[in-house]
Every structure is written in structure tokens, then in C-alpha cells.
Enzyme design. Structure first.
Site, PDB file in Angstrom:
ATOM      1  N   GLN A 130       0.819  -1.220   0.000  1.00  0.00           N
ATOM      2  CA  GLN A 130       0.000   0.000   0.000  1.00  0.00           C
ATOM      3  C   GLN A 130       0.853   1.269   0.000  1.00  0.00           C
ATOM      4  OE1 GLN A 130      -3.194   0.291  -0.482  1.00  0.00           O
ATOM      5  NE2 GLN A 130      -3.802  -1.849  -0.283  1.00  0.00           N
ATOM      6  N   SER A 190       3.293  -4.584  -5.135  1.00  0.00           N
ATOM      7  CA  SER A 190       2.326  -5.210  -6.039  1.00  0.00           C
ATOM      8  C   SER A 190       1.946  -4.226  -7.137  1.00  0.00           C
ATOM      9  CB  SER A 190       1.081  -5.582  -5.232  1.00  0.00           C
ATOM     10  OG  SER A 190       0.033  -5.960  -6.094  1.00  0.00           O
ATOM     11  N   HIS A 201      -0.766  -3.975  -9.189  1.00  0.00           N
ATOM     12  CA  HIS A 201      -2.119  -3.470  -9.473  1.00  0.00           C
ATOM     13  C   HIS A 201      -2.591  -2.375  -8.531  1.00  0.00           C
ATOM     14  CE1 HIS A 201      -4.823  -5.697  -6.532  1.00  0.00           C
ATOM     15  NE2 HIS A 201      -3.707  -6.382  -6.373  1.00  0.00           N
ATOM     16  N   CYS A 237     -10.465  -8.012   1.067  1.00  0.00           N
ATOM     17  CA  CYS A 237     -10.365  -9.415   1.501  1.00  0.00           C
ATOM     18  C   CYS A 237     -11.400  -9.718   2.572  1.00  0.00           C
ATOM     19  CB  CYS A 237      -9.002  -9.705   2.098  1.00  0.00           C
ATOM     20  SG  CYS A 237      -7.709  -8.906   1.216  1.00  0.00           S
TER      21      CYS A 237
HETATM   22  N1  PLP Z   1      -0.420  -6.669   1.230  1.00  0.00           N
HETATM   23  C1  PLP Z   1      -1.258  -5.618   1.358  1.00  0.00           C
HETATM   24  C2  PLP Z   1      -1.016  -4.616   2.439  1.00  0.00           C
HETATM   25  C3  PLP Z   1      -2.337  -5.471   0.481  1.00  0.00           C
HETATM   26  O1  PLP Z   1      -3.161  -4.425   0.626  1.00  0.00           O
HETATM   27  C4  PLP Z   1      -2.532  -6.452  -0.536  1.00  0.00           C
HETATM   28  C5  PLP Z   1      -3.688  -6.372  -1.449  1.00  0.00           C
HETATM   29  O2  PLP Z   1      -4.735  -5.899  -1.093  1.00  0.00           O
HETATM   30  C6  PLP Z   1      -1.614  -7.511  -0.625  1.00  0.00           C
HETATM   31  C7  PLP Z   1      -0.573  -7.594   0.278  1.00  0.00           C
HETATM   32  C8  PLP Z   1      -1.757  -8.578  -1.675  1.00  0.00           C
HETATM   33  O3  PLP Z   1      -1.292  -8.124  -2.927  1.00  0.00           O
HETATM   34  P1  PLP Z   1      -1.812  -8.830  -4.270  1.00  0.00           P
HETATM   35  O4  PLP Z   1      -3.230  -8.415  -4.448  1.00  0.00           O
HETATM   36  O5  PLP Z   1      -0.913  -8.294  -5.349  1.00  0.00           O
HETATM   37  O6  PLP Z   1      -1.656 -10.286  -4.094  1.00  0.00           O
END
Ligand code: PLP
Length: 388
Positions: free
Chosen positions: A181, A201, A203, A327
Site C-alpha cells: 500500500q 504489487s 495493481h 479481503c
Molecule cells: N499486502 C497488502 C497490504 C495489500 O493491501 C494487498 C492487497 O490488497 C496484498 C498484500 C496482496 O497483494 P496482491 O493483491 O498483489 O496479491
């Protein structure tokens, strides 16, 4: 529609799509093939690795491309802890914070369940911050790894990562941070942060879903999690996603690399939005830290409502946001992150998160604040039976 759910995902930026397009079409080679198409792919991959390394203030060899933030977190937590214990069997404890994303938390729980590690969870204060004292109390001579996120995905609180990393490293313990983030908003220089591993990440930054990277410092031992043909110097097997790597590198570079550009503008819009929601909605509570928070996240609880109902009402008015994290959406349980901040379960169920990308405007946020006032008012007017 006003899209205020950028912490869940972002659209692909045109410049990113244009940069990756050749590697999905004419230059479609496998970077491991020994012919001209393969060479072109390998060159593009090397370029993407160099640009990503520049954005992270590290060496290209310290960047491992992955399928996203989740895989980067899994590789860091499992890979470092297992490699350290293999070298030194007494190192059988892992430290995480109470507000980690499930990608870190569940990786640590897997180490506990399957590999017999002990897990130490560091509590946070009411803003969601890990203090140096709390971390110091959790560190033991047996600690193999510390993993504490840079910025929280539900409430936006930013951790004092450089200080926490320095504390762990002063005891010889490697420090991983989930910067999924933070990337694009906060300084990302891994040398200044002093971390041993850092996940990002694509996206969340204007690249497509399904690509990310893990920085792992120099000689840090790492046990691979995905086994196969030995790509990424044996640390992550699987045919390389060349177009994805190019996309990630381009998105990171556009976001300003180690020193993100849009942060100050969006931060001041965020503060106006927070003020207008708090003054316009009786009883509204800001969650997370008032100032040490992502420029892009404003999160609230609206007691006397349900987060899901407010969300639906806002969508009817053209505002897209989220109740807690993507999530946790759809789950009836209150968010563990909000509970860790000491928020009552009934109040935690009224959480709504607004998260912006770098193109957000003052007019959009004024309209959204007005919609929040109306939405919360109409959900409250329906009373408990109306929203339960
Ligand atoms: N870590 C955090 C703090 C996130 O907000 C997210 C996704 O929402 C992830 C890890 C996971 O990343 P990815 O969606 O690329 O698997």
C-alpha cells in the site's frame, strides 16, 4: 461514478499498457530461450529489473519478480524464516504485527502450523502503530524474522519502518516490510528504510493484477517457495512474466520511484475530505492515525449503521468505496485490524474505507463527502431492522 477504492485496485495506466504491449504481441519470447525472440525478452526483463531496482534504491540482482504482493509476502516470510532456521536450528520464532495483511499473517501461521515455528504478534496502539518498545519486547534470541507492514490497507496508518527495522537489525534479525500500500505514496528507498526485504504489487499502482516484486538484500538467505526451472536466480521458478515486469517497472517509475510525486496534493485533499465527513456526519469516527497515514486513505466508523449498508447506499449515489478491506468484504466478522486498534466489534462493523488514486480531484471528494452525509443519514433513518 466516483471510484474511491484504489487501495483495492487501480485501472491500468495507458503508459503502462503501451510499455507492456510489445511483450504480449510481437516480442512475445520466453526470456530463457536462446534465440533472438528470447534475447529480446531477456533484455526487456533486465531493463524492467534495473528500473525496479532504481525505484527501490537497490541492485538489480536484489529484485525478484513475483505474481503479486501475496506471493512476495509468502516468499519473504516463509523463505527467510525457513532458510535461517535451516542454517541455525535455534531460530524458530517469527514476529509480525497485529495488523498485517493475511498474506503475511497466514504465511506466519503456516510456519507455526506446519513447520513448528512459534509466532509472536506485536500489539498496536489505538492508531494502529507499532511502537519500538512493543517490538523490543517481542524480540528474542530465537527470532528468525520480523515482518511489519509499511502502511495498513484498512486504516492507512504508516509505521515508523526505519526505526523498527533498525531495532531488529541491531539484534541481527532480518526485517521484512509489506510495502504494497505504501508504494507510489511513500519513500521506497530500501537503503534509507534499512529493511532486508520489501514487497510491492503492480495493481495498486496502475499496472495489471498478477505482478509484483520482492526486494531481498544482498546475501540474505532465502529458501524458494516455488520450485522448478530455477528462474530468478533459483529464488522463484516459473517462466518470467516479461510484460508484467515491464508494467510494474513503468508504473513504479511513473509514480516517482523512491520519492513519489502526487503525495502532497492528495494528502491535502484527503485532509479536507476527512474534515468534511467528520463535521457533516454526527458521531463519525476517523480510524487509524490522524497524520501518520497514507495520503490516499480516509477510513471511518459510522456508529448506528452497518458498513455494508452505507456502502450500498453510496454506490446508489455513484460513489464506489469499501467496507474495510476487499479481503474482509463479504465476511460477517468484524475486521481483525479494527479490533486490534481496540475498536468495539459492533462499531468495527460500521467501517467504511475511501481510498484515492493520484488523479482524484477536489470536486470528486466534495461530492463524495456530501454523498456520505446523505448515505449515513438514510441508513440510520431505517433503524437497526432496516440495515441488519
Ligand atoms: N499486502 C497488502 C497490504 C495489500 O493491501 C494487498 C492487497 O490488497 C496484498 C498484500 C496482496 O497483494 P496482491 O493483491 O498483489 O496479491
Amino acid at each position: 461514478m466516483i471510484f474511491l477504492d484504489a487501495a483495492a485496485t487501480t485501472p491500468v495506466r495507458r503508459e503502462v499498457l503501451e510499455a507492456m504491449w510489445p511483450y504480449l504481441t510481437g516480442e512475445f519470447g520466453n526470456a530463457s530461450s536462446h534465440h533472438s525472440l528470447g534475447d529480446a525478452a531477456a533484455t526487456a526483463l533486465a531493463g524492467a529489473r534495473a528500473a525496479t531496482a532504481k525505484a527501490l534504491g537497490c541492485r538489480p540482482g536484489e529484485v525478484i519478480f513475483t505474481s503479486g504482493g501475496t506471493e512476495a509476502d509468502n516468499l519473504a516470510v516463509k523463505g527467510i524464516a525457513l532458510a535461517r532456521r535451516a542454517a541455525e536450528p535455534r531460530l524458530d520464532r517469527v514476529v509480525i504485527s497485529a495488523v498485517e495483511h493475511p498474506a503475511v499473517e497466514e504465511s506466519a501461521r503456516y510456519l507455526e502450523r506446519v513447520h513448528g515455528f512459534a509466532l509472536d504478534v506485536v500489539p498496536v496502539d489505538s492508531y494502529g502503530r507499532v511502537t519500538e518498545e512493543a517490538l523490543a519486547a517481542a524480540l528474542r534470541p530465537e527470532t528468525a524474522l520480523v515482518s511489519i507492514m509499511y502502511a495498513n490497507n484498512e486504516v492507512g496508518t504508516v509505521q515508523p519502518i526505519a526505526r523498527l527495522a533498525a531495532l531488529a537489525r541491531s539484534r541481527g534479525i532480518p526485517f521484512h516490510t509489506d510495502a504494497v500500500q505504501g508504494a507510489g505514496w511513500l519513500p521506497l528507498d530500501t537503503t534509507v528504510l534499512g529493511v532486508d526485504a520489501l514487497s510491492i504489487s503492480g495493481h495498486k499502482l496502475g499496472a495489471p493484477k498478477g505482478n509484483g516484486a520482492l526486494f531481498v538484500r544482498g546475501r540474505t538467505r532465502l529458501e524458494p517457495v516455488i520450485h522448478g526451472g530455477g528462474q530468478e536466480r533459483g529464488r522463484r521458478s516459473g517462466t518470467e512474466n516479461v510484460a508484467g515486469a515491464v508494467a510494474l517497472a513503468t508504473a513504479l517509475t511513473l509514480a516517482g520511484g523512491t520519492r513519489p510525486v502526487p503525495a502532497a496534493r492528495v494528502e491535502s485533499l484527503r485532509d479536507d475530505f476527512i474534515r468534511s465527513v467528520l463535521s457533516g456526519v454526527p458521531g463519525a469516527v476517523l480510524t487509524g492515525h490522524p497524520s501518520q497515514r497514507l495520503p490516499s486513505v480516509a477510513s471511518f466508523c459510522f456508529p448506528g449503521t452497518s458498513g455494508e449498508s452505507v456502502l450500498l447506499e453510496l454506490e446508489r449515489q455513484g460513489v464506489i468505496c469499501s467496507s474495510g478491506s476487499a479481503c474482509a468484504a463479504g465476511s460477517d466478522e468484524p475486521s481483525p485490524v479494527l479490533l486490534a486498534l481496540g475498536i468495539e466489534p459492533a462499531v468495527a462493523q460500521t467501517a467504511v474505507r475511501f481510498s484515492f488514486d493520484s488523479t482524484v480531484t477536489a470536486a470528486e471528494l466534495q461530492e463524495a463527502a456530501a454523498a456520505v452525509r446523505t448515505a449515513v443519514g438514510s441508513v440510520r433513518a431505517l433503524g437497526p431492522t432496516g440495515w441488519q
